[in-house]
Design an enzyme around this catalytic site. Structure first.
Site, PDB file in Angstrom:
ATOM      1  N   CYS A   1      39.534 -29.122 -27.147  1.00 51.53           N
ATOM      2  CA  CYS A   1      40.141 -29.204 -28.485  1.00 51.53           C
ATOM      3  C   CYS A   1      41.370 -30.132 -28.475  1.00 51.53           C
ATOM      4  O   CYS A   1      41.231 -31.334 -28.396  1.00 51.53           O
ATOM      5  CB  CYS A   1      40.452 -27.817 -29.022  1.00 51.53           C
ATOM      6  SG  CYS A   1      40.696 -27.799 -30.822  1.00 51.53           S
TER       7      CYS A   1
ATOM      8  N   HIS B   1      35.896 -25.074 -28.769  1.00 53.28           N
ATOM      9  CA  HIS B   1      36.452 -24.110 -27.816  1.00 53.28           C
ATOM     10  C   HIS B   1      35.317 -23.409 -27.077  1.00 53.28           C
ATOM     11  O   HIS B   1      34.856 -22.351 -27.500  1.00 53.28           O
ATOM     12  CB  HIS B   1      37.313 -23.078 -28.546  1.00 53.28           C
ATOM     13  CG  HIS B   1      38.638 -23.603 -28.990  1.00 53.28           C
ATOM     14  ND1 HIS B   1      39.773 -23.523 -28.208  1.00 53.28           N
ATOM     15  CD2 HIS B   1      39.008 -24.228 -30.139  1.00 53.28           C
ATOM     16  CE1 HIS B   1      40.788 -24.082 -28.855  1.00 53.28           C
ATOM     17  NE2 HIS B   1      40.354 -24.515 -30.029  1.00 53.28           N
TER      18      HIS B   1
ATOM     19  N   GLU C   1      35.376 -21.673 -24.504  1.00 53.71           N
ATOM     20  CA  GLU C   1      35.770 -20.356 -23.995  1.00 53.71           C
ATOM     21  C   GLU C   1      35.491 -19.234 -24.987  1.00 53.71           C
ATOM     22  O   GLU C   1      35.331 -18.071 -24.587  1.00 53.71           O
ATOM     23  CB  GLU C   1      37.251 -20.353 -23.605  1.00 53.71           C
ATOM     24  CG  GLU C   1      38.246 -20.387 -24.754  1.00 53.71           C
ATOM     25  CD  GLU C   1      38.586 -21.788 -25.237  1.00 53.71           C
ATOM     26  OE1 GLU C   1      39.596 -21.938 -25.956  1.00 53.71           O
ATOM     27  OE2 GLU C   1      37.838 -22.728 -24.907  1.00 53.71           O
TER      28      GLU C   1
END
Length: 233
Positions: free
Chosen positions: A112, A207, A209
């Site tokens: 990001c 993102h 994650e």
């Protein structure tokens, strides 16, 4: 076998309830994704001195998400009203980490804001605002098309991925040598890589994650980073 050390620049936070005062933080999901991959995530204090020397103790780097880069970093005359959480020390540190990591060949995953930092570090520019709330990619999961034959495709093992996004800015002009490796349906640049880079490197605008715990394709980004870190020891 000891875990490879993965440096993750900390993010400044004005307040944190448990610590009472200003703090330095990173997203728990990001740290857990690195840990699942077999790495040891280590937050590093943003001070833009001796960055190259400080990085020598690490085996890889994640440039995480965060607030906006100051527009003057990429030559803009003024800031759009939507620009937020600008911190000059954070900017200087992250940009130096990006430059030094790419120069050294340490494995690097940029996420990001991290993608935007790499782009600016290599002379690229950003679109300060994507056109208002109806056009920005905040709190959305959407498909991204991945170019075939890229490191990103090889790593994730898919040609289309579901990306969890939170950003209102995007790449305008790519930096020196960077190739666009994924786009969203609206044309937004969603990933970059650097052919001929000294070390393993990819950057994603989303993102990974957020969904890595349930989406193997997203977790593979962290797995590949940690494997490259292990192989480079």
């Amino acid at each position: 076998m000891t875990r490879p050390l993965i440096a993750i620049p900390a993010r400044f936070a004005a307040t944190t309830s448990a610590l009472r005062y200003a703090a330095e933080v990173n997203a728990r999901a990001l740290l857990e994704a690195v840990w699942r991959a077999g790495g040891e995530p280590v937050g590093i204090h943003p001070v833009d001195t001796d960055v190259a020397r400080r990085l020598t103790r690490f085996d890889g780097v994640v440039l995480p998400g965060g607030g906006d880069l100051s527009p003057h970093r990429y030559g803009a005359a003024a800031a759009h009203r939507s620009v937020y959480d600008v911190d000059d020390l954070q900017d200087a540190f992250d940009l130096e980490v990006a430059r030094r990591t790419l120069e050294s060949g340490l494995p690097l995953l940029a996420v990001c804001r991290g993608l935007q930092v790499v782009n600016v570090a290599l002379g690229g520019t950003l679109e300060q605002d994507m056109g208002g709330p109806e056009l920005e990619h905040r709190h959305v999961v959407h498909p991204v098309e991945i170019r075939r034959g890229t490191l990103l495709e090889q790593t994730m093992g898919v040609e289309k991925a579901e990306a969890s996004c939170y950003h209102h800015q995007r790449v305008d002009l790519p930096g020196r040598g960077l190739d666009i490796t994924a786009r969203a349906a609206d044309g937004t640049v969603e990933a970059l890589e650097l052919p001929g880079a000294r070390g393993w490197f990819t950057a994603v605008q989303w993102h990974p994650e957020d969904t890595a715990h349930e989406d193997p394709a997203q977790q593979r980004l962290f797995d590949a980073l940690v494997q490259a870190a292990h192989d480079g020891r």
